[in-house]
Design a protein around this motif. Structure first.
Motif, PDB file in Angstrom:
ATOM      1  N   ASN A   1     -37.844  40.629  98.653  1.00  0.00           N
ATOM      2  CA  ASN A   1     -36.800  39.562  99.240  1.00  0.00           C
ATOM      3  C   ASN A   1     -37.931  38.268  98.881  1.00  0.00           C
ATOM      4  OD1 ASN A   1     -35.181  41.458  99.670  1.00  0.00           O
ATOM      5  ND2 ASN A   1     -35.368  41.318 101.796  1.00  0.00           N
ATOM      6  N   LEU A   2     -37.935  37.803  97.816  1.00  0.00           N
ATOM      7  CA  LEU A   2     -38.619  36.441  97.821  1.00  0.00           C
ATOM      8  C   LEU A   2     -38.241  35.509  98.848  1.00  0.00           C
ATOM      9  CD1 LEU A   2     -40.417  35.174  95.663  1.00  0.00           C
ATOM     10  CD2 LEU A   2     -38.343  34.111  94.471  1.00  0.00           C
TER      11      LEU A   2
ATOM     12  N   ILE B   1     -33.611  34.011  96.171  1.00  0.00           N
ATOM     13  CA  ILE B   1     -34.179  33.853  97.296  1.00  0.00           C
ATOM     14  C   ILE B   1     -33.487  34.796  98.418  1.00  0.00           C
ATOM     15  CG2 ILE B   1     -34.924  32.579  99.503  1.00  0.00           C
ATOM     16  CD1 ILE B   1     -36.583  31.747  96.861  1.00  0.00           C
ATOM     17  N   GLY B   2     -34.294  35.760  99.049  1.00  0.00           N
ATOM     18  CA  GLY B   2     -34.168  36.514 100.325  1.00  0.00           C
ATOM     19  C   GLY B   2     -33.154  37.939  99.643  1.00  0.00           C
ATOM     20  N   PRO B   3     -32.339  38.735 100.585  1.00  0.00           N
ATOM     21  CA  PRO B   3     -31.879  39.852 100.348  1.00  0.00           C
ATOM     22  C   PRO B   3     -30.886  39.644  99.562  1.00  0.00           C
ATOM     23  CG  PRO B   3     -31.410  39.143 102.269  1.00  0.00           C
ATOM     24  CD  PRO B   3     -32.386  38.216 101.877  1.00  0.00           C
ATOM     25  N   ALA B   4     -30.769  40.926  98.333  1.00  0.00           N
ATOM     26  CA  ALA B   4     -29.442  40.618  97.501  1.00  0.00           C
ATOM     27  C   ALA B   4     -28.433  41.296  98.194  1.00  0.00           C
ATOM     28  CB  ALA B   4     -29.905  41.531  96.176  1.00  0.00           C
ATOM     29  N   GLY B   5     -27.344  41.071  97.704  1.00  0.00           N
ATOM     30  CA  GLY B   5     -26.033  42.090  98.376  1.00  0.00           C
ATOM     31  C   GLY B   5     -25.708  43.254  97.357  1.00  0.00           C
ATOM     32  N   GLY B   6     -24.513  43.507  97.445  1.00  0.00           N
ATOM     33  CA  GLY B   6     -24.082  44.608  96.549  1.00  0.00           C
ATOM     34  C   GLY B   6     -24.549  45.872  96.900  1.00  0.00           C
TER      35      GLY B   6
ATOM     36  N   ARG C   1     -31.190  40.512  90.214  1.00  0.00           N
ATOM     37  CA  ARG C   1     -30.447  39.224  90.754  1.00  0.00           C
ATOM     38  C   ARG C   1     -31.164  37.807  90.343  1.00  0.00           C
ATOM     39  NH1 ARG C   1     -26.709  39.287  94.621  1.00  0.00           N
ATOM     40  NH2 ARG C   1     -26.439  37.201  93.888  1.00  0.00           N
ATOM     41  N   GLY C   2     -32.002  38.086  89.254  1.00  0.00           N
ATOM     42  CA  GLY C   2     -32.780  36.983  88.777  1.00  0.00           C
ATOM     43  C   GLY C   2     -34.196  36.466  89.295  1.00  0.00           C
ATOM     44  N   GLY C   3     -34.844  35.988  88.664  1.00  0.00           N
ATOM     45  CA  GLY C   3     -36.102  35.471  89.145  1.00  0.00           C
ATOM     46  C   GLY C   3     -36.417  34.588  90.007  1.00  0.00           C
ATOM     47  N   ASN C   4     -35.568  33.743  90.363  1.00  0.00           N
ATOM     48  CA  ASN C   4     -35.485  32.647  91.399  1.00  0.00           C
ATOM     49  C   ASN C   4     -34.544  32.813  92.495  1.00  0.00           C
ATOM     50  OD1 ASN C   4     -33.287  32.176  90.171  1.00  0.00           O
ATOM     51  ND2 ASN C   4     -33.553  29.958  89.936  1.00  0.00           N
TER      52      ASN C   4
END
Length: 571
Positions: free
Chosen positions: A470-471, A430-435, A425-428
């Protein structure tokens, strides 16, 4: 069972109607009718007595035509099955009365009118259907009446008592006849208690009626002699009596460390002792002479009741067989020497080995926060000589210990995982990714070094497991957005999983094939953007890791225009 006709309070069962009643009524009729206006009040209902709220049913044991006593039965116990509206169970007619001080009696108090009540004697323990059963007594029938004298005077019948809508007390006499030598001495018998563990229920042949009083949780359908299409389901109990160790299947192994419980009553509350533990041969022996006096007497009377002492989580119950008792599927059998004491008597308890615990794969992810960008290990660079070959708890612990207090474990960080097809989902981000990304079972926390954890059963293991953190807002980002190449600027968050730590992306793999029972480790290392010794990396507040400065050039008079551009750098 045959139904016994219900009766009212005015016409007790077995009591003839009052003779001459009709004649007396005829003599009174003229006087009653002469009352005129009172005739309407003198209805039959006016003379009906209300039925009692409860009634008592008393069971009484007679042996050889006489009331049973401890002396004429050698303290034998007789098992009865009783069923009535609101209750059912087995009871013992024995030297100690039930709900009464009278020996060999049971008193049951039940609701009247709206009830049914039936009872019968169980054909095991002290009583068999014939003397050929090698038990001390046979059933001679039942009789009943509204008093003990009436019940004892009635002719015994093999019809089982079955009452409905009782409105007054009832007495039932259970008649037995002795088969001869009721009280033989127990002799010098060795009781062998044997414990075996079998690989599966398929290795066990069940007792006769093993589906009755089942203690296996329904597993009796797997027994080798179970027949679903026949009634009973166990037409061929596999052991000839008396029980012996010759019956033990080859696949069942002796088990040490098990005990057996012995008592003189079926509820196992009287004269209770527990054997020593079985030895390496799966056996513990008890001589009859070492039993208590009551237990020795019971051997030639109602018998000793035996059960195995369960062990939680060790092995599941299969079957129990003792001497001449191999009935039902419960963990309770009887040893009875009323027909003569043998030299050896065996009780064999069969259990099924507990299945191995499910083999899981565990992923544990640590989170470390450092004070300065310069504290980061730069493990994502391929030519870094300090780059570990594999992430382990020791690697991350050494890193924290050697940071001289600049780096420490962090709580309340979460991680996600996905199979081979999940995308970064990319380095920047933020938080949980979906999918297709899924959350770990737990986040970091508990103690300062407690990792986030994920547990997967082997039935659901992918061939490859991707991990991301989860950044959280306020921390520097991962500078390699998609994981295709190492970023030249190592001022980046870092993630290292198992043997994959190359590049500066939030997308590292636990590569397969994943091995059941194995724990794989990850570590994510980061720095706060604000308050670091190397300055604020994102003072403009857009949380993308860059500090943007706008410059406006001086007017270029020769061209008459103004140029404006944005210049940015990453700290």
């Amino acid at each position: 069972m045959s139904n016994i006709t219900s009766r009212s309070a005015g016409s007790p069962l077995g009591r003839p109607a009052l003779k001459g009643g009709k004649k007396i009524l005829s003599g009174l009729s003229a006087a009653v009718l002469s009352l005129g206006s009172l005739a309407g009040a003198l209805t039959p209902a006016a003379f009906t007595l209300a039925a009692p709220a409860t009634v008592n049913v008393t069971l009484v044991k007679y042996v050889d035509g006489q009331p049973a006593t401890a002396q004429n039965t050698n303290s034998a116990t007789f098992s009865m099955h009783v069923k009535y509206t609101g209750g059912e169970g087995d009871y013992l007619l024995g030297p100690v009365g039930v709900n009464t001080s009278n020996p060999y009696q049971i008193v049951e108090t039940i609701p009247s009118d709206t009830n049914s009540y039936n009872t019968y004697e169980n054909m095991y323990g002290a009583v068999g259907p014939t003397c050929a059963s090698n038990l001390p007594y046979v059933l001679a029938g039942y009789s009943w009446g509204d008093s003990l004298a009436a019940a004892a005077a009635a002719t015994p019948s093999m019809t089982m008592p079955n009452f409905t809508n009782l409105s007054s007390d009832e007495y039932v006499v259970v008649w037995n006849t002795s088969c001869g030598n009721v009280n033989p001495p127990p002799g010098d018998t060795t009781l062998h208690f044997v414990k075996v563990i079998c690989p599966s229920y398929d290795d066990i042949a069940g007792n006769a009626t093993a589906d009755n009083l089942d203690a296996t949780g329904g597993k009796f359908t797997k027994f080798s002699n179970y027949n679903a299409s026949s009634t009973p389901h166990f037409p061929n109990p596999y052991v000839a009596k008396p029980v012996s160790t010759a019956e033990i299947p080859a696949g069942c192994a002796p088990a040490s460390g098990w005990q057996f419980k012995i008592s003189t009553d079926q509820t196992q509350t009287q004269d209770v002792t527990t054997t020593a533990s079985t030895g390496s041969n799966g056996e513990v022996d008890v001589t009859s002479g070492s039993l208590t006096s009551n237990q020795q007497a019971a051997l030639s009377g109602g018998g000793l009741w035996v059960s195995e002492v369960p062990q939680s989580g060790n092995a599941a119950f299969g079957a129990l067989r003792c001497y001449n008792d191999a009935n039902n599927g419960d963990n309770l059998e009887n040893i009875n020497f009323s027909g003569g004491a043998p030299t050896n008597a065996y009780c064999i308890a069969y259990n099924v080995m507990a299945p191995p615990p499910p083999q899981n794969v565990t992923v544990a992810a640590y989170k470390v926060i450092c004070k300065n960008v310069s504290d980061l290990p730069d493990w994502g660079t391929a030519n870094n000589s300090s780059r570990p070959s594999q992430m382990t708890p020791a690697v991350i612990a050494n890193f924290v210990a050697n940071s001289h207090g600049d780096c420490s474990y962090a709580n309340n960080w979460n991680f996600q995982y996905g199979g081979p097809n999940v995308k970064p989902r990319g380095g920047n981000f933020i938080g949980p990714a979906g999918g297709a990304w899924k959350n770990f079972d737990t986040g970091t926390g508990g103690t300062s070094s407690t990792p986030a954890t994920l547990t997967l059963g082997t039935s659901s293991l992918p061939s490859l497991l991707w991990v991301r953190e989860n950044l959280q807002k306020g921390y520097i980002h991962f500078t390699d957005a998609d994981g295709t190449a190492p970023h030249p600027n190592t001022r980046s968050a870092e993630l290292f999983c198992n043997t994959d730590g190359l590049n500066y992306d939030n997308y590292d793999a636990v590569t397969g094939p994943l091995v059941a029972g194995t724990t794989y480790y990850c570590a994510a290392i980061n720095v706060l953007k604000n308050g670091t010794k190397n300055g604020d990396n994102d003072k403009d507040g857009d949380d993308n890791g860059y500090y943007h400065i706008n410059f406006l050039t001086m007017p270029d008079l020769s061209k008459g225009i103004k140029n404006m551009f944005n210049f940015g750098w990453n700290h």
